[in-house]
Design a protein around this motif. Structure first.
Motif, PDB file in Angstrom:
ATOM      1  N   ASN A 198       0.840  -1.214   0.078  1.00 31.48           N
ATOM      2  CA  ASN A 198      -0.090   0.142  -0.143  1.00 31.48           C
ATOM      3  C   ASN A 198       0.894   1.300  -0.233  1.00 31.48           C
ATOM      4  O   ASN A 198       0.413   2.329  -0.586  1.00 31.48           O
ATOM      5  N   GLN A 199       1.964   1.220   0.765  1.00 27.86           N
ATOM      6  CA  GLN A 199       2.771   2.300   0.829  1.00 27.86           C
ATOM      7  C   GLN A 199       3.484   2.691  -0.540  1.00 27.86           C
ATOM      8  O   GLN A 199       3.619   3.731  -0.820  1.00 27.86           O
TER       9      GLN A 199
ATOM     10  N   THR B 238       1.043   4.166  -2.764  1.00 24.49           N
ATOM     11  CA  THR B 238       0.799   5.586  -2.550  1.00 24.49           C
ATOM     12  C   THR B 238       2.023   6.389  -2.844  1.00 24.49           C
ATOM     13  O   THR B 238       1.563   7.552  -3.656  1.00 24.49           O
ATOM     14  N   TYR B 239       3.236   5.854  -2.860  1.00 22.95           N
ATOM     15  CA  TYR B 239       4.141   6.859  -3.226  1.00 22.95           C
ATOM     16  C   TYR B 239       4.484   6.891  -4.628  1.00 22.95           C
ATOM     17  O   TYR B 239       4.560   8.064  -5.261  1.00 22.95           O
TER      18      TYR B 239
ATOM     19  N   ASP C 138      -0.311   5.343   3.511  1.00 24.13           N
ATOM     20  CA  ASP C 138      -0.853   4.319   2.820  1.00 24.13           C
ATOM     21  C   ASP C 138      -2.230   4.556   2.314  1.00 24.13           C
ATOM     22  O   ASP C 138      -3.051   3.626   2.122  1.00 24.13           O
ATOM     23  N   THR C 139      -2.452   5.788   1.968  1.00 27.21           N
ATOM     24  CA  THR C 139      -3.977   5.964   1.504  1.00 27.21           C
ATOM     25  C   THR C 139      -4.186   6.209   0.347  1.00 27.21           C
ATOM     26  O   THR C 139      -5.340   6.311  -0.110  1.00 27.21           O
ATOM     27  N   GLY C 140      -3.001   5.918  -0.585  1.00 27.68           N
ATOM     28  CA  GLY C 140      -3.440   6.097  -2.071  1.00 27.68           C
ATOM     29  C   GLY C 140      -3.105   7.723  -2.316  1.00 27.68           C
ATOM     30  O   GLY C 140      -3.303   8.270  -1.316  1.00 27.68           O
ATOM     31  N   TRP C 141      -2.990   7.860  -3.722  1.00 27.87           N
ATOM     32  CA  TRP C 141      -2.437   9.479  -3.818  1.00 27.87           C
ATOM     33  C   TRP C 141      -3.806  10.191  -3.798  1.00 27.87           C
ATOM     34  O   TRP C 141      -3.987  11.519  -3.658  1.00 27.87           O
TER      35      TRP C 141
ATOM     36  N   SER D 235      -8.484   8.008   5.461  1.00 33.22           N
ATOM     37  CA  SER D 235      -7.246   9.086   5.533  1.00 33.22           C
ATOM     38  C   SER D 235      -7.293   9.602   6.927  1.00 33.22           C
ATOM     39  O   SER D 235      -6.577  10.316   7.520  1.00 33.22           O
TER      40      SER D 235
ATOM     41  N   ARG E 226      -5.298  -2.190  -6.850  1.00 32.64           N
ATOM     42  CA  ARG E 226      -4.704  -1.916  -5.418  1.00 32.64           C
ATOM     43  C   ARG E 226      -4.418  -2.954  -4.529  1.00 32.64           C
ATOM     44  O   ARG E 226      -4.128  -2.604  -3.511  1.00 32.64           O
TER      45      ARG E 226
END
Ligand code: CU
Lengths: 527, 219
Positions: free
Chosen positions: A68-69, A72-73, A135-138, A145, A447
């Motif tokens: 997830n991280q 997200t990044y 880890d929220t997604g962009w 969040s 995801r």
């Protein structure tokens, strides 16, 4: 056209300090170029990690959380630190003043400040990688969040700061286009790249403030629990989605419009033919910018918004296809009976048209209410926006690098390696992302860090494709760096282009033009 | 690069090399400032949209929240800010006609109005903090009738907080142009920074004129 003693903007002042304090739009463009390419490398490595993890079902080397991280990044870096600033801040900065016959952008000091603001935001964003990785997604969707224990506040402030930089750049370009055109350079004579950058700038100025307030409210939500997005306190998490996409859909056009501007330049240059439908292409940029504000709901068909709203958003979204198709058909008409040469920038332009057509048509499919309910949150969506963002924007970006490199640095690159890089990127791209359409249609959700056995073979193909893309980009990098060290000296106008930047020496002098240009004709006077 | 950009020698401003003349530079700067103001208004616009949505959903709650606000303090502050807009405009006028000393006094008065506004705001804030009328998880007022009264104060503090931040930024900018004016850097030919700060200050006032009825006079 050479000026005294081989002076140009690169060698006129020496020392690192002269770069970090320079108000010259060309040098600021180079600062942006180095930063954005560095972030692109980081975001690209994340992409390769994602694909490597998905090579086989089950956990390979990432856990669900670390996946997830990385996801997200990859998204946040590529969106906020690569594609949004990419073309405007690098090529817009460098060529907008040259294209309209100006000595600089309207506010050079603000231009340099924008870079520092951008780097400050980027540093904030990167800092979270070393504290608590988000880890929220962009998209930072609430309520997750608000609840997650990771550094959302820092990341959100980083995006806010980078948004501010985007606003300042846009503002600068609008005033530059309005006020600094050379004598005779009417709005009907500016190159189409300028029209594209100008439309983008309008979007940057009008859409980004909404992202700003949304992100501030999200930070306030986490710090004070104000309750606006929190159902437990009487708020509405879907409101966050409305606010977020009200910016982020226009942001899609902040990402693609500049690319379309580049394609207009490339197509006409390598067809040696006056562009077909200049006015139509110019106004379709403005048209896309205008319509893009009224389509955000297409991201929310399954969020519980009313069906009437869904139908309206569906209709409006398909409307965006009209100005986009106008551009496509005008480019095709320009090719028709043109004296086409397949130099590497042209290959990228044609690659763009092919891939963007697929991205666009699948976009129409996703805009269709009934189909989207099926495709929503599957790999079909992932494939669609990568066809637009990578197949579109990044193809144009690389094309622009090859096209303008001789002007920017006065060196020629190896055409053989340039074509080779195209083959790797183009083939690799399709191998990576075409199977994802099929996976999406088979129902593979996006995801997730794991999948069931029937999806395995297509995922393997997709991962192999990602290696080909990686090799392709490294060939580009190698080719360009090699040209700086060993490349032949570039002539002033290697491609026989007609726009103003090719009338000055390569690389240009600090003042751009030795004599203020007076414009008497349109930008593409070929035949 | 210092040879061809803004150079201020002995109080005389020369326009930058990429502009035709001082007027060209002035109108360009002004357009840039107005564009920036558009982004400010849009940013507050997001808050206003949120306010309207929840006001429609919970009208009684908003009325109850507004009953804790003292409209007299809000009205006084509105009056103070409108006055400060006038003195700001006067300051620019005085520079244009060459009365730099009068301009300094007008700018000082504007600053004083900003300070009065913030002092009143300080008393309003401490009163609410004292009662526990705070946003979200800090809300601690025991006799609330509406269940989610905390949200009203979420809006109250977000909107007035963001606005107050802008007042403080405006005051810092006014101090900056005031110092430059006292150094004699402005005259009837060059006063772009004062004009720009003036526009910013008017917009900050304008936003308050919308905030006042929305927060103090609903219900
Ligand atoms: Cu969209």
């Amino acid at each position: 056209m050479g000026s005294a003693a081989g002076k140009n903007y690169i060698n006129e002042f020496a020392g690192l300090k002269s770069w970090f304090t320079s108000l010259d739009h060309k040098r600021i463009a180079i600062l942006y170029m180095i930063s954005v390419l560095t972030f692109f490398l980081v975001g690209g490595i994340m992409a390769l990690l994602i694909r490597a993890e998905l090579f086989s079902p089950g956990g390979q080397f990432l856990t669900g959380d670390s996946y997830n991280q990385v996801l997200t990044y990859h998204g946040a870096i590529m969106v906020f630190m690569v594609i949004i600033p990419g073309i405007p801040a690098i090529f817009g900065n460098f060529f907008l003043p040259l294209h309209i016959g100006a000595k600089d952008v309207a506010f050079p000091r603000l231009n340099l400040a924008s870079w520092y603001v951008f780097m400050f935001g980027a540093a904030l964003a990167v800092s979270t990688m070393f504290t608590s990785k988000i880890d929220t997604g962009w998209t930072f969707y609430t309520p997750y969040s608000i609840k997650t224990g990771t550094a959302v506040v820092t990341m959100v402030l980083a995006a806010f700061v980078m948004g501010m930089s985007s606003i300042l750049t846009g503002l600068n370009f609008i005033v530059t286009t309005h006020k600094l055109r050379a004598p005779g350079m009417t709005m009907g004579r500016i190159p189409l790249f300028v029209w594209a950058i100008y439309s983008t700038a309008i979007l940057q100025v009008l859409a980004t403030p909404i992202l700003g307030i949304t992100l501030l409210l999200l930070a306030a939500e986490r710090i004070f629990g104000v309750g606006i997005f929190d159902p437990a306190l009487g708020g509405d998490p879907v409101l966050f989605q409305h606010f977020f996409w009200f910016y982020s859909h226009p942001a899609v056009y902040i990402m693609i419009l500049p690319a379309m501007g580049i394609i207009s330049e490339l197509i006409t240059t390598y067809s040696k033919k006056t562009i077909f439908g200049y006015t139509a292409i110019a106004y379709s940029s403005i048209g896309i910018a205008a319509v893009s504000f009224f389509v955000w709901g297409h991201h929310m068909y399954v969020s519980g918004q009313s069906e009437v709203a869904g139908v309206i958003f569906s209709f409006l979204t398909m409307l965006v296809g009209v100005p986009t198709a106008i551009k496509m058909f005008n480019w095709l008409a320009t090719l028709y009976k043109g004296s086409i040469t397949f130099d590497s920038p042209m290959l990228y332009a044609l690659g763009f048209m092919f891939l963007f057509a697929i991205g666009g048509v699948t976009g129409i499919m996703l805009a269709t209410l009934g189909l989207d309910v099926h495709f929503h949150d599957t790999y079909f969506v992932v494939a669609h926006f990568h066809y637009v963002m990578v197949g579109g924007t990044l193809m144009a970006l690389v094309g622009a690098f090859y096209y303008w490199w001789p002007k920017m640095f006065g060196k020629m690159f190896s055409e053989t390696y340039a074509r080779l890089s195209f083959v790797f990127i183009f083939v690799g791209f399709n191998v990576t992302f075409f199977p994802q359409f099929v996976l999406g249609a088979m129902g593979m959700p996006r995801r997730y860090f794991d999948y069931i056995a029937p999806y395995e073979s297509l995922n393997k193909i997709s991962t192999v494709g990602s290696w080909l893309i990686g090799i392709g980009f490294f060939i580009v990098l190698f080719n360009l760096i090699h040209s700086l060290l060993k490349g032949a000296k570039a002539p002033d106008n290697p491609w026989g282009s007609k726009t103003l930047e090719w009338t000055v020496q390569s690389p240009p002098t600090h003042h751009n033009f030795d004599h203020d240009p007076v414009v008497t004709a349109g930008p593409y006077e070929y035949r | 690069m210092s040879t061809d950009n803004h150079v201020t020698t002995a109080g005389k401003h020369h326009h930058a090399h990429h502009f035709k003349d001082a007027w060209h530079e002035f109108i360009s700067a002004k357009e840039g400032i107005w564009l920036f103001m558009v982004t400010e208004i849009l940013m507050f616009g997001g808050l206003f949209v949120g306010y309207f949505i929840y006001h429609m959903k919970y009208p009684e709650m908003f009325a109850e929240g507004a009953s804790f606000l003292d409209w007299r303090m809000g009205a006084f502050n509105t009056f103070v800010l409108i006055g400060s807009s006038l003195t700001m405009a006067l300051g620019i006028h005085y520079i244009q006609v060459g009365k730099n000393k009068a301009a300094s006094w007008a700018l000082i008065t504007t600053l004083a109005c900003g300070a009065i506004f913030m002092v009143v705001k300080y008393f309003e804030y401490t009163h609410k903090i004292h009662l526990g009328l705070l946003p979200g998880k800090f809300f601690a007022y025991p006799e609330a009738v509406s269940q989610n009264l905390a949200m009203y104060f979420g809006f109250y503090f977000c909107m007035t907080g963001l606005h107050g931040t802008h007042v403080l930024i405006g005051m810092a900018l006014i101090t900056w142009v005031l110092i430059r004016n006292m150094r004699g850097e402005f005259d009837s030919h060059y006063f772009t920074p004062v004009e720009g700060v003036g526009i910013f200050w008017h917009i900050v006032d304008l936003i308050w004129i919308f905030l006042f009825p929305l927060l103090y006079l609903v219900g």
